[in-house]
Design an enzyme around this catalytic site. Sequence first.
Site, PDB file in Angstrom:
ATOM      1  N   LYS A 136      34.424  38.359  33.832  1.00 64.39           N
ATOM      2  CA  LYS A 136      35.081  37.052  33.873  1.00 64.39           C
ATOM      3  C   LYS A 136      34.193  36.068  33.122  1.00 64.39           C
ATOM      4  O   LYS A 136      32.972  36.046  33.328  1.00 64.39           O
ATOM      5  CB  LYS A 136      35.276  36.640  35.329  1.00 64.39           C
ATOM      6  CG  LYS A 136      36.054  35.354  35.551  1.00 64.39           C
ATOM      7  CD  LYS A 136      36.291  35.142  37.058  1.00 64.39           C
ATOM      8  CE  LYS A 136      37.073  33.881  37.351  1.00 64.39           C
ATOM      9  NZ  LYS A 136      37.357  33.717  38.800  1.00 64.39           N
ATOM     10  N   SER A 139      41.908  32.770  39.926  1.00 67.07           N
ATOM     11  CA  SER A 139      41.438  32.468  38.584  1.00 67.07           C
ATOM     12  C   SER A 139      40.819  33.664  37.867  1.00 67.07           C
ATOM     13  O   SER A 139      40.496  33.571  36.687  1.00 67.07           O
ATOM     14  CB  SER A 139      40.381  31.349  38.654  1.00 67.07           C
ATOM     15  OG  SER A 139      39.214  31.791  39.305  1.00 67.07           O
ATOM     16  N   SER A 197      40.713  33.754  44.418  1.00 66.27           N
ATOM     17  CA  SER A 197      40.686  34.090  42.994  1.00 66.27           C
ATOM     18  C   SER A 197      40.424  35.555  42.684  1.00 66.27           C
ATOM     19  O   SER A 197      40.498  35.956  41.521  1.00 66.27           O
ATOM     20  CB  SER A 197      39.652  33.216  42.264  1.00 66.27           C
ATOM     21  OG  SER A 197      40.101  31.888  42.208  1.00 66.27           O
TER      22      SER A 197
END
Length: 627
Positions: free
Chosen positions: A218, A290, A314
């Site tokens: 990420k 996210s 997330s």
Amino acid sequence: MMDRRDFLERCAAAGLGSTMLPGALAALAVNSVVAQTSTGSTKAEPPAITAFPPITVEMLDAAAVIAGLTLTAEQKAMMLDGVREQRAGLQAIRDLHLPNSVAPAMVFHPLPQGYQMPAAPDVHRPAKRHDAVPIIPGEEKLAFASIPELGGLLRSRKMTCLEMTRFFLARTQALDAKLHLLVTPTTERALAQAAQVDKDIAAGRYRSGLHGIPWGAKDLLSVKGYRTTWGAAGMETQQFDEDATVVQRLDAAGAILISKLTLGALAQGDVWFGGRTRNPWNTKQGSSGSSAGPASAVSAGCCAFAIGSETLGSISSPSTRCGVTGLRPTFGFVPRTGAMALSWSMDKLGPIARSVEDAAMVMAAIHGSDGVDTSCIPATFEISSKDLSSLRVGYLESAFNEPVLRTPDANAEKPETEAQKRESAQQRQQAFERQRYDNRYDRATLDVLRSMGIQLISVRLPDLPFSSISKVLSVEAAAAFDEITRNGRVNLLTAQSANDWPNQFRTARMYSGVDYVQAMRARTVLIAQMAELFRTVDIIVTPSGGPQLTATNLSGHPAVIIPNGLRGNDAPLPQDTTDGGRMNAGGPGTPVSITFLGKLYDDATVLAFAQRYQEKTGFHKLHPQVG
């Protein structure tokens, strides 16, 4: 500059809830200046305190309304000098230009009083699977192979690490056109690592079960030599001269970092500066956020696993949407050094993978204190082969109950026409049908567990205002991104609705230090009551959404989110079927999930139990057709 009347009218129009006075007063002044000078601005320096309107007794009246206080004329006169001095003192702190990496002096730990850390298991996990597997014919099978299967190919020398790395690099870049999941390929770094792995294997050296396995990060994890954008417009070229601790640990395990993957801007949602990351099962849908890119990439077979993060859903939400397995570790089990901070007391890093077994292999490599992240403590992580039949398994009974048709909110604004009333009733009915359909999958989980001989124990969450306590997240996030809020750069972010970070950062400035401390004290009560709950059970099974998601992110408990089937062709359509619509979620052919919660720092046990369920159901073997 605003005059007094304009200032007071804006205060009244804001409609903000109660906070304490000095913080609200300073925030009002900050927001008034930013609103006038920096809409759409890219200026680097926020306005100085001296640029704000002078504080007057009349301003104290307005701020008292926001703070929910009643002040006498004498009290306001007495306060005036102190409030002026307090605001002036803010400038000295702001002049420090604190970077995102600087954590508060306060360190959060989720351990209740008297908590005993789980001991290492008596029976150690079986030896890592280094055995060879047959050649995997076809690109699809290679793309969706497990970590042990990929490792077996490398160790049997039926495929070189360079070949495997090039395959996954090419697949990621090819599918990015559909899924918008890639920020930066780490091609040069990956090929150099792969060449070294091939040399190691030729010499008979194996670092771990992850040796040679391709993974994605990420893009809130710093990687030296590559940009780390946090998904945010205005930060597209940002770089840090360090590797995050988890990156260093996966390097040491021999894993191959092939890509930096998307996240919603500043870790919110699935919208980043390049667009909306998509769900491989239905590319008209966002992948949720996210950890949007990590979940989409694993689901689409672009890497064997990825590292995501969760502050409030997330890992859980995109794992559910994309039909993959996510581990949200106990808070403080995985060091966050080198990761973007959103909420110092709630951020957690964890693996997103194809299966529980794969997630456990990654967790074994990344857990434990690094001596830098002071919230991270030494703890044992060892998957055991012990009999799990003695575990006490609870279930949140109310969360599995069949849904009921929602009645109109008595406090909501009433529809004005008969057509509006019919539309409102239709929307409630459709939401009910979607909930009732998905409830079948949740209830089926309980049937499977009972068929496995598990006696389920009904449990309930503490009766506490979880959403109110969770305001600590937005306050910490507003502090983490204080400067870009004050200088207007937050206005560059792609998403700008009432629910997006720019508005939340500004609104959080109306929340005082006193109220933040009170919320953290209420969090202490929550932690104690969750500890009482986990004295009665070892594992809790629950639907992946709902109040438990907020409660357990606040209490720091680990969660394993696993695929739990696919919706059929008879599934109700999403609320919004437009391409990339915010409410385009669910519908025919999309995944559902179930979540298992565990005790603090006992992630190994909840993983072992979730793996047992996963092997029984086999839903993790399903994958989308996106090639």
